[in-house]
Design a protein around this motif. Structure first.
Motif, short mmCIF file in Angstrom:
data_model
loop_
_atom_site.label_atom_id
_atom_site.label_comp_id
_atom_site.label_asym_id
_atom_site.label_seq_id
_atom_site.Cartn_x
_atom_site.Cartn_y
_atom_site.Cartn_z
N SER A 109 0.81 -1.22 0.00
CA SER A 109 0.00 0.00 0.00
C SER A 109 0.84 1.27 0.00
CB SER A 109 -0.94 0.00 1.21
OG SER A 109 -0.22 -0.26 2.40
N GLY A 110 1.85 1.27 -0.83
CA GLY A 110 2.62 2.50 -1.01
C GLY A 110 3.28 3.00 0.26
N ASP A 111 3.07 4.26 0.57
CA ASP A 111 3.79 4.90 1.65
C ASP A 111 3.53 4.28 3.02
OD1 ASP A 111 4.94 6.68 -0.11
OD2 ASP A 111 3.34 8.16 0.10
N SER A 112 2.37 3.64 3.20
CA SER A 112 2.06 3.08 4.51
C SER A 112 2.99 1.92 4.89
CB SER A 112 0.61 2.60 4.55
OG SER A 112 0.42 1.50 3.69
N ASP A 113 3.67 1.33 3.92
CA ASP A 113 4.60 0.24 4.21
C ASP A 113 6.04 0.72 4.33
OD1 ASP A 113 2.69 -1.74 4.29
OD2 ASP A 113 2.79 -2.11 2.14
N THR A 114 6.26 2.02 4.22
CA THR A 114 7.62 2.56 4.25
C THR A 114 8.32 2.22 5.56
OG1 THR A 114 7.02 4.38 2.79
CG2 THR A 114 9.01 4.66 4.11
N THR A 115 7.62 2.35 6.67
CA THR A 115 8.23 2.10 7.98
C THR A 115 8.72 0.67 8.09
OG1 THR A 115 6.83 3.77 9.02
CG2 THR A 115 7.86 2.14 10.47
N ALA A 116 7.90 -0.28 7.64
CA ALA A 116 8.28 -1.70 7.74
C ALA A 116 9.50 -2.00 6.89
CB ALA A 116 7.11 -2.58 7.31
N VAL A 117 9.52 -1.47 5.68
CA VAL A 117 10.66 -1.72 4.79
C VAL A 117 11.91 -1.01 5.31
CG1 VAL A 117 11.56 -1.32 2.46
CG2 VAL A 117 9.21 -2.11 2.77
N LYS A 118 11.76 0.22 5.76
CA LYS A 118 12.91 0.99 6.24
C LYS A 118 13.54 0.34 7.47
CE LYS A 118 14.37 5.72 7.28
NZ LYS A 118 15.16 5.37 8.49
N SER A 119 12.73 -0.25 8.33
CA SER A 119 13.28 -0.88 9.52
C SER A 119 14.21 -2.04 9.16
CB SER A 119 12.16 -1.37 10.44
OG SER A 119 11.43 -2.43 9.83
#
Length: 325
Positions: A109-119
């Protein structure tokens, strides 16, 4: 030196010390969804592979990645997140804990998954996106983005539909769309399809979410009830294509309403060659090419390299009753 070579050295040292790695991993948490077994015993890369669901496209990606990894002495730890962003976040955390060498992931879902990937990246594990990614932050965080050319997928089917409208319907048609607009990739497919029909007299009578087969059947049935004279149903993916064709086959619209779809699978191939003439064309993704590009980008990322170009677009293939394979 690539991380997986250091991993092999660590495994060798642990063996000398008499420490059994299987016991160590027995205490690790399992990844969410459906996860393949795996440890760090092989000398090749250990790849965390997220698949979005069990549809044919993701099955093909998994099969090809596993084949490529096996040939290099590596292994793949697969997690099916069942279209669930919460399971994606859990999977990324688990891969970080298991210290895989790289993660290949279709962000949901685009930007909402940024935190998970960045971690995961912050934990020192590179990430390669395939099929979908994390929005505007993608290039700053992940190492590559491998995907089908979504606009081209839609446009290729759209060109086939445009030819049908011109040759069979006199240049005028009513069309219903089964979308998955919650995903950027799906928006591109729809835009490409509609662009290919510009210049014709098209009336869009419905544009509704319908990308999971069981739900798409009901949506398509409702469309047929509300618009019994609809000429074409376009579907954004495998599930929508299957659902639209199934709904028409069970209705009085056989011989009236046709389907132009997206994606390819054994079932869709059967529909293309069926005598009912409902499914007239679909554009399939080149699964092997996408998987190979993602795998190669993953190996490069293990070595600290980013893809150039970052966004790699893979063209699709048109399938018709005359060319079903």
């Amino acid at each position: 030196m690539p991380r997986f070579r250091r991993r092999a050295q660590r495994s060798t040292l642990m063996s000398i010390l008499g420490i059994v790695s299987v016991v160590a991993f027995a205490g690790c948490a399992s990844a969410p969804g459906t996860t393949s077994p795996g440890g760090d015993s092989k000398e090749g890369p250990v790849i965390g592979l997220v698949v979005q669901n069990a549809q044919f496209f993701f099955q093909g990606i998994q099969d090809e990645i596993e084949t490529l990894a096996s040939a290099s002495g590596g292994q793949v730890i697969v997690t099916n997140i069942n279209d669930d962003s919460a399971q994606l976040a859990q999977a990324m955390q688990t891969y970080a804990q298991r210290d895989v060498d790289v993660v290949l992931v279709p962000a949901l879902s685009g930007d909402s998954d940024t935190t998970a990937v960045k971690s995961t990246v912050d934990a020192g594990i590179p990430v390669v996106c395939y099929n979908q990614c994390i929005g505007d932050a993608s290039e700053d965080i992940v190492s590559a983005f491998i995907r089908s050319d979504g606009r081209s997928l839609g446009a290729t089917t759209g060109e086939a539909a445009a030819e049908y409208v011109e040759s069979k319907l006199g240049g005028t048609a009513s069309i219903a769309l089964l979308n998955c607009d919650i995903y950027v990739e799906c928006q591109l497919r729809k835009a490409g399809f509609k662009e290919a029909l510009e210049g014709l007299e098209i009336t869009y009578v419905a544009d509704q979410e319908g990308f999971l087969a069981d739900k798409a059947v009901g949506v398509a049935q409702d469309i047929l009830t509300a618009h019994p004279d609809v000429d074409i149903i376009w579907a954004v993916n495998e599930g929508g294509t299957v659902g639209a064709r199934s709904a028409i086959a069970a209705s009085d619209n056989v011989g009236k309403t046709v389907v132009f779809g997206t994606d390819i699978s054994p079932q869709i191939t059967e529909f293309l060659t069926a005598d009912d003439g409902i499914l007239l064309a679909t554009t399939g993704q080149d699964t092997k090419a996408i998987a190979k590009a993602a795998y190669d980008a993953g190996l490069a990322a293990i070595g600290g390299e980013k893809s150039d170009p970052f966004d790699v677009l893979v063209p699709g293939v048109l399938f018709t009753p005359d060319r079903p394979e």
